[in-house]
Design an enzyme around this catalytic site. Structure first.
Site, PDB file in Angstrom:
ATOM      1  N   ALA A  67      -0.931  -2.267 -13.297  1.00  0.00           N
ATOM      2  CA  ALA A  67      -1.757  -3.187 -12.522  1.00  0.00           C
ATOM      3  C   ALA A  67      -2.660  -2.347 -11.621  1.00  0.00           C
ATOM      4  O   ALA A  67      -2.379  -1.179 -11.370  1.00  0.00           O
ATOM      5  CB  ALA A  67      -0.855  -4.079 -11.677  1.00  0.00           C
ATOM      6  N   GLU A 129       7.117   1.163 -11.046  1.00  0.00           N
ATOM      7  CA  GLU A 129       6.802   0.270  -9.921  1.00  0.00           C
ATOM      8  C   GLU A 129       7.680   0.530  -8.706  1.00  0.00           C
ATOM      9  O   GLU A 129       7.249   0.364  -7.564  1.00  0.00           O
ATOM     10  CB  GLU A 129       6.940  -1.195 -10.338  1.00  0.00           C
ATOM     11  CG  GLU A 129       5.818  -1.715 -11.222  1.00  0.00           C
ATOM     12  CD  GLU A 129       6.057  -1.495 -12.714  1.00  0.00           C
ATOM     13  OE1 GLU A 129       6.902  -0.644 -13.064  1.00  0.00           O
ATOM     14  OE2 GLU A 129       5.391  -2.167 -13.514  1.00  0.00           O
TER      15      GLU A 129
HETATM   16  N1  3HC Z   1      -4.395   1.247  -9.974  1.00  0.00           N
HETATM   17  C1  3HC Z   1      -5.490   1.629  -9.302  1.00  0.00           C
HETATM   18  N2  3HC Z   1      -5.897   2.921  -9.247  1.00  0.00           N
HETATM   19  C2  3HC Z   1      -5.153   3.822  -9.894  1.00  0.00           C
HETATM   20  C3  3HC Z   1      -3.999   3.478 -10.621  1.00  0.00           C
HETATM   21  C4  3HC Z   1      -3.630   2.110 -10.654  1.00  0.00           C
HETATM   22  N3  3HC Z   1      -2.550   1.698 -11.327  1.00  0.00           N
HETATM   23  N4  3HC Z   1      -3.467   4.598 -11.141  1.00  0.00           N
HETATM   24  C5  3HC Z   1      -4.274   5.604 -10.767  1.00  0.00           C
HETATM   25  N5  3HC Z   1      -5.292   5.148 -10.022  1.00  0.00           N
HETATM   26  C6  3HC Z   1      -6.418   5.905  -9.460  1.00  0.00           C
HETATM   27  C7  3HC Z   1      -5.950   6.948  -8.460  1.00  0.00           C
HETATM   28  O1  3HC Z   1      -5.861   6.402  -7.164  1.00  0.00           O
HETATM   29  C8  3HC Z   1      -7.050   7.991  -8.575  1.00  0.00           C
HETATM   30  O2  3HC Z   1      -8.143   7.527  -7.827  1.00  0.00           O
HETATM   31  P1  3HC Z   1      -9.116   8.577  -7.084  1.00  0.00           P
HETATM   32  O3  3HC Z   1      -9.695   9.428  -8.179  1.00  0.00           O
HETATM   33  O4  3HC Z   1     -10.081   7.714  -6.368  1.00  0.00           O
HETATM   34  O5  3HC Z   1      -8.235   9.375  -6.169  1.00  0.00           O
HETATM   35  C9  3HC Z   1      -7.446   7.931 -10.052  1.00  0.00           C
HETATM   36  O6  3HC Z   1      -6.983   6.667 -10.526  1.00  0.00           O
HETATM   37  C10 3HC Z   1      -6.808   9.018 -10.883  1.00  0.00           C
HETATM   38  O7  3HC Z   1      -5.409   9.006 -10.636  1.00  0.00           O
HETATM   39  P2  3HC Z   1      -4.578  10.355 -10.517  1.00  0.00           P
HETATM   40  O8  3HC Z   1      -5.287  11.331  -9.642  1.00  0.00           O
HETATM   41  O9  3HC Z   1      -3.197   9.971 -10.162  1.00  0.00           O
HETATM   42  O10 3HC Z   1      -4.675  10.879 -12.029  1.00  0.00           O
HETATM   43  P3  3HC Z   1      -3.604  11.676 -12.864  1.00  0.00           P
HETATM   44  O11 3HC Z   1      -4.247  11.972 -14.145  1.00  0.00           O
HETATM   45  O12 3HC Z   1      -3.045  12.790 -12.065  1.00  0.00           O
HETATM   46  O13 3HC Z   1      -2.391  10.666 -13.109  1.00  0.00           O
HETATM   47  C11 3HC Z   1      -1.379   8.586 -13.698  1.00  0.00           C
HETATM   48  C12 3HC Z   1      -2.583   9.535 -13.892  1.00  0.00           C
HETATM   49  C13 3HC Z   1      -0.116   9.251 -14.257  1.00  0.00           C
HETATM   50  C14 3HC Z   1      -1.687   7.330 -14.463  1.00  0.00           C
HETATM   51  C15 3HC Z   1      -1.191   8.305 -12.203  1.00  0.00           C
HETATM   52  O14 3HC Z   1      -2.415   7.923 -11.642  1.00  0.00           O
HETATM   53  C16 3HC Z   1      -0.200   7.227 -11.878  1.00  0.00           C
HETATM   54  O15 3HC Z   1       0.979   7.479 -11.855  1.00  0.00           O
HETATM   55  N6  3HC Z   1      -0.695   6.001 -11.596  1.00  0.00           N
HETATM   56  C17 3HC Z   1       0.127   4.922 -11.141  1.00  0.00           C
HETATM   57  C18 3HC Z   1       0.965   4.321 -12.228  1.00  0.00           C
HETATM   58  C19 3HC Z   1       1.761   3.158 -11.690  1.00  0.00           C
HETATM   59  O16 3HC Z   1       2.471   3.274 -10.722  1.00  0.00           O
HETATM   60  N7  3HC Z   1       1.645   2.014 -12.346  1.00  0.00           N
HETATM   61  C20 3HC Z   1       2.312   0.832 -11.908  1.00  0.00           C
HETATM   62  C21 3HC Z   1       1.374   0.018 -11.100  1.00  0.00           C
HETATM   63  S1  3HC Z   1       2.131  -1.409 -10.389  1.00  0.00           S
HETATM   64  C22 3HC Z   1       2.251  -2.482 -11.681  1.00  0.00           C
HETATM   65  O17 3HC Z   1       1.871  -2.168 -12.767  1.00  0.00           O
HETATM   66  C23 3HC Z   1       2.843  -3.816 -11.343  1.00  0.00           C
HETATM   67  C24 3HC Z   1       3.112  -4.589 -12.565  1.00  0.00           C
HETATM   68  O18 3HC Z   1       4.461  -4.467 -12.922  1.00  0.00           O
HETATM   69  C25 3HC Z   1       2.823  -6.057 -12.330  1.00  0.00           C
END
Ligand code: 3HC
Length: 721
Positions: A67, A129
Site C-alpha cells: 500500500a 506490515e
Molecule cells: N509506499 C510509499 N512509498 C514507498 C513505499 C510504499 N509502500 N515503499 C517505498 N517507498 C518510497 C520510499 O519512501 C522511497 O522514497 P524516497 O525516494 O522519496 O525516499 C522510495 O520509495 C524508494 O524506497 P527505498 O529507498 O526504500 O528503496 P529500496 O530499493 O532500498 O527498497 C523496498 C525498496 C524493499 C520496496 C522498500 O522501499 C520497502 O521495504 N518498502 C516498504 C514495503 C512495505 O512495508 N510494504 C507494506 C506497506 S503497508 C501495506 O501494504 C498495508 C496493506 O497490508 C494493506
C-alpha cells in the site's frame, strides 16, 4: 486516468493475454492511480472477448511494494484497495501475478488474489506490515495461512522479514520460478492453464485444508504469542495479527475472517505506534539524504576496501563489506592479532550457518572476499580504507599518514572513531576532502547504526559515496557534523548522568532499569554500564588524574572493589558464571548509602515516572542542542540513531518524536519541575524553548543564520568519548 491520481497501470495485449503493468516509480506502491488502473483494466480485459487470460506485473525493479505508506492517516483518493482486489479475485479470466521484483505487503496480497503466481529468481515476497505498526490488511492474514499453513504464516507476519523466490516456491507462496523471460514464461504458463478448460481457476480463499488442520491445535497460537513476546516486546500489531489468524482458523466463512481483519487493521491504524513506526520508515530514508548535497552528486566506485585493525570492530566492519559483496583486505601489523581476528570472523559466520541464517555456500562466498594482510602496500589498490584501531588521535594520525602515502589518490579514507576530531585526523593527509568518519556500533556486523561524520573538508562525493555504501551494507546511516560525541554518545552522556544521579538520590539499579525497560528500552542503563565495563571511565580518570565527578562516585567505588561489571561477574549486579542475566547485588546498597551521605544527598523514594522522565528528557534536551547547532540535519535523524544504536523502542518513534508527541510545552513543564534538583542541567536548550513558546515541534535543523543565535557548540571540547 485522471491526473491527480498517483501512479498508473499500463495495458498491453500479447495474443489472447492482457498484460497489466503497475507503473508507479520507483517501487510501485498501490497509490490511488494504481488502484484505479487495476479496476479499469481488469474490467477492460474481462470485457474483451479476444482476451483469455491476464498477467499482472510491475514496471522497473519492483512488482508492488505494498500500500502507499504516505496515504496512511490521510483521506485517500480513488477507489479503495479492497474493491480493486475483489475485482481481480473474481475476474472471469484467470489472472497470473508475474512477480518481477519485490512483492511486499499489499503487493503480495495483490498476488494472493490472483489465481497463479510466478516469480523471477530475484523476486522477494513478504508481509512486512508489522514493521509499520500494522497488519496485512488486504486479506494477507486470511489468505497466507490458507496457502502455507497458519504456523508458517504467523512466523512470516510477526517477523516481517521477506523471503526469496526459492523459499517462496518451497513453501508454496508462489507456483513457479521463471528462469528466462518472465513475461514469456508467464504467457506459456497461462496458456497451459487456459488449455485445461477449468470451470474455475483456483482461488486462495477456497483452500481451507491447512486452516482446518490447525483448528483445535492451541500450540499454533501460543507459539506465535511466545514469538511476539520475545521479538516484539511492547508492540501492538503482533497481537492483532495473531487475532486475525485465529479468525482464519476458526471462522467457517472466509468473509467473516476478512471483516475481522479489517476491524483489527483499523485498530492498528489509529494506534499511536503506527504513526511512530511510519515516522521511522520515512525517517530512515530521509536520514540517508544530505540536505545541501545535490541528489545527482556522482558516486565514487567502490569495488574494494581495506580495514586497518583486526580487532572486534575491524573484523565486524570487514564482514559488512564482504556481506555487501565488496572484497576487503584486513590489515594488522601483528600476525597473532590478525590470525585471531580472522578466526573470530570465521566463527561469527559459522554461528550464522548454525542458526540457519546463511548457507555453508554463502559463508564460503563471503569469507572468500576477506583477505588478511600484514602489509600496507597491499592496500595500494583499495577504493576505501577504514581505520579501526583504538581511540588514540596520534595513532590514528600515523595510520592516516601511511594510508595517504600508499593508497591511490581517489581512495576514501575513513576513521571508525567514536569521538575523535575528524578534521584533526584529516589534517595528517594531503586529501582532507576524501576523509570522513564512519562510526560503526559494536558488534559492527550486527548493529544497524552507522554515524557518518562530516569533516569540514569532506567533499560532496565522499559523503554521498559513504552514505551509499552504508545503504549497500543495510545500515541505517545518519550524518553528523564533526562535533564532540557526534550525535548518539553526546545524547547518551546526559541519559547516563541522570541514571547515576537517580542512584545517588535513592533509586536502586534494578528499579531504574526496570522502569526504562518497561518504557521499552531494550536494556536499562545499569545493565548497559555493566556490559560495557565500569572500569573504562575509572581507569581513564585515574590515568588523567581527574577527580571523580559526583555522578560517577558510585561506579568508581564499585571499581575499587573490583566490581567492573560483567567481565568480573559483578558490578551493579551479580552474574553467575557464564551468564549475562543480572541478579540484584544487595551488598552494594551500603556503598550507595554511604556515598549519598558523604555527598549530603538525602536518599528518597523515587517514582518510575520520574526515572523515565529524567532519563528520556535528558536525551531530548541534548537532542535539541544538537539540532540547533546543525550537528544533526533533522530531529528524525536522532530518532534513527537512538532506535538503531541505543535500543530505544521503535514503536515510540525515537526520543525526539516522543517529545513531539508529548508536546514541547509539556516537556518544558516537566523539565522545570526537575530544575530544583539541578538548575544547570535542566536549562532548556534555546531551540526547545523557542519551539515550545510557539507551539512548534522538532523537525529540520534551523537555517545557518538562525543557528548562530542559538549556538553553544564548543570545538575546544573535542576529545574521546
Ligand atoms: N509506499 C510509499 N512509498 C514507498 C513505499 C510504499 N509502500 N515503499 C517505498 N517507498 C518510497 C520510499 O519512501 C522511497 O522514497 P524516497 O525516494 O522519496 O525516499 C522510495 O520509495 C524508494 O524506497 P527505498 O529507498 O526504500 O528503496 P529500496 O530499493 O532500498 O527498497 C523496498 C525498496 C524493499 C520496496 C522498500 O522501499 C520497502 O521495504 N518498502 C516498504 C514495503 C512495505 O512495508 N510494504 C507494506 C506497506 S503497508 C501495506 O501494504 C498495508 C496493506 O497490508 C494493506
Amino acid at each position: 486516468m485522471t491526473n491527480e491520481l498517483k501512479g498508473k497501470v499500463n495495458y498491453s495485449v500479447n495474443g489472447n493475454i492482457a498484460i497489466l503493468e503497475v507503473d508507479n516509480p520507483p517501487v510501485n506502491p498501490l497509490s490511488s492511480g494504481v488502484r484505479a488502473g487495476l479496476s479499469e483494466y481488469i474490467a477492460k480485459a474481462n470485457n474483451d472477448e479476444s482476451i483469455e487470460g491476464i498477467i499482472l506485473t510491475g514496471a522497473g525493479r519492483s512488482f508492488i511494494a505494498g500500500a502507499d505508506i504516505s496515504e496512511f492517516g490521510q483521506k485517500p483518493d480513488g477507489p479503495d484497495l479492497h474493491t480493486a482486489l475483489k475485482e481481480i479475485e473474481f475476474s472471469k479470466k484467470p489472472v497470473l501475478a508475474a512477480i518481477n521484483g519485490t512483492a511486499l505487503g499489499g503487493g503480495l496480497e495483490t498476488a494472493l488474489v490472483c489465481n497463479y503466481r510466478m516469480g523471477t529468481n530475484k523476486a522477494i515476497v513478504g508481509l512486512p506490515e508489522v514493521n509499520l505498526g500494522l497488519l496485512p490488511g488486504a486479506g494477507g492474514t486470511q489468505r497466507l495461512p490458507r496457502l502455507i499453513g497458519p504456523s508458517q504464516a504467523l512466523k512470516m507476519m510477526i517477523a516481517g522479514t521477506p523471503m526469496s523466490a526459492k523459499k517462496a516456491l518451497q513453501q508454496g507462496v508462489i507456483d513457479a520460478i521463471s528462469e528466462n523471460s518472465l513475461i514469456d514464461d508467464a504467457i506459456a504458463f497461462l496458456h497451459e492453464k487456459i488449455g485445461l478448460n477449468l470451470i474455475e481457476h483456483p482461488k486462495v480463499r477456497d483452500k481451507n485444508e491447512k486452516v482446518l488442520e490447525a483448528r483445535g491445535d492451541d500450540n499454533v497460537l501460543s507459539e506465535a504469542k511466545a514469538l511476539a513476546a520475545k521479538t516484539r516486546r511492547g508492540q501492538f500489531a503482533p497481537g492483532q495479527i495473531i487475532a486475525c489468524v485465529e479468525a482464519a482458523i476458526n471462522e467457517d466463512d472466509f468473509d467473516v475472517g476478512m471483516k475481522k481483519e479489517s476491524e483489527y487493521f483499523l485498530e492498528c491504524l489509529v494506534n499511536p505506534q503506527r504513526e511512530a513506526m511510519i515516522h521511522i520508515f520515512f525517517g530512515e530514508r530521509a536520514a540517508s539524504k544530505i540536505s545541501d548535497i545535490p541528489k545527482e552528486t556522482p558516486l565514487l566506485p567502490i569495488n574494494s576496501a581495506g580495514i586497518v585493525g583486526s580487532g572486534t570492530m575491524g573484523g565486524g566492519i570487514a564482514m559488512n563489506f564482504a556481506n555487501a559483496g565488496i572484497p576487503v583486505l584486513v590489515l594488522d601489523q601483528d600476525e597473532k592479532n590478525l590470525e585471531r581476528g580472522m578466526g573470530v570472523i570465521e566463527k561469527n559466520y559459522q554461528m550464522m550457518v548454525d542458526r540457519g541464517r546463511m548457507t555453508q555456500e554463502q559463508k564460503d562466498m563471503v569469507l572468500g572476499l576477506i583477505t588478511p594482510t600484514l602489509s600496507y602496500e597491499d592496500l595500494s589498490d583499495v577504493d576505501i580504507a577504514v581505520e579501526a584501531v583504538y581511540e588514540n588521535l596520534e595513532l590514528k594520525q600515523e595510520i592516516f599518514k601511511s594510508l595517504d602515502a600508499v593508497t591511490k589518490d581517489h581512495a576514501i579514507l575513513a576513521s571508525n572513531t567514536s569521538g575523535l576530531d575528524i578534521d584533526a585526523i584529516a589534517s595528517s593527509t594531503k586529501r582532507p576532502g576524501k576523509v570522513v568518519g564512519t562510526h560503526f556500533f559494536s558488534p559492527a556486523n550486527v548493529m544497524r547504526l552507522l554515524e557518518v561524520v562530516r569533516g569540514k573538508d569532506s567533499s560532496d562525493e565522499t559523503m554521498a559515496t559513504v552514505m551509499s555504501i552504508g545503504k549497500r551494507m543495510g545500515k541505517a546511516a545518519v550524518v553528523s557534523l564533526n562535533a564532540p560525541g557526534f550525535i548518539g554518545n553526546r545524547m547518551l552522556a546526559g541519559y547516563t548522568y541522570q541514571a547515576n544521579m537517580l542512584l545517588l538520590e535513592g533509586a536502586l539499579p534494578n528499579q531504574v532499569d526496570s522502569a526504562l525497560e518497561s518504557f521499552g528500552m531494550s536494556m536499562g542503563p545499569f545493565r548497559m554500564m555493566d556490559l560495557v565495563g565500569l572500569d573504562l571511565g575509572w581507569r581513564a580518570r585515574k590515568l588523567a588524574n581527574i577527580e571523580t565527578p559526583l555522578a560517577n562516585k558510585i561506579s568508581d567505588a564499585l571499581c575499587e572493589q573490583d566490581r567492573f561489571g560483567q567481565k568480573t561477574s559483578k558490578g551493579f549486579y551479580n552474574y553467575s558464571e557464564g551468564s549475562r542475566a543480572p541478579n540484584p547485588a544487595p551488598e552494594n546498597e551500603a556503598i550507595y548509602k554511604e556515598i549519598s551521605s558523604q555527598n549530603n544527598i538525602e536518599r528518597r523514594e523515587i517514582s518510575d515516572q520520574e526515572i523515565i522522565d529524567r532519563c528520556i528528557l535528558a536525551l531530548v534536551n541534548e537532542g535539541a542542542r544538537i539540532l540547533e547547532e546543525g550537528v544533526a540535519q533533522r530531529s528524525g535523524d536522532m530518532d534513527i540513531v537512538y532506535i538503531n544504536g541505543y535500543g530505544f523502542p521503535i514503536w515510540r518513534g525515537g526520543p525526539m518524536f516522543y517529545a513531539n508527541q508529548l508536546g514541547l510545552s509539556e516537556v518544558i513543564n516537566k523539565m522545570s519541575a526537575f530544575s530544583k534538583l539541578d538548575e544547570n542541567f535542566w536549562k532548556p536548550a534555546p531551540l526547545l524553548q523557542k519551539l515550545a513558546d510557539n507551539s512548534g515541534a522538532f523537525g529540520e535543523a534551523p537555517a545557518p543564520e538562525e543557528r548562530a543565535q542559538l549556538l553553544s557548540f564548543n570545538k575546544a571540547n573535542m576529545g574521546g568519548v
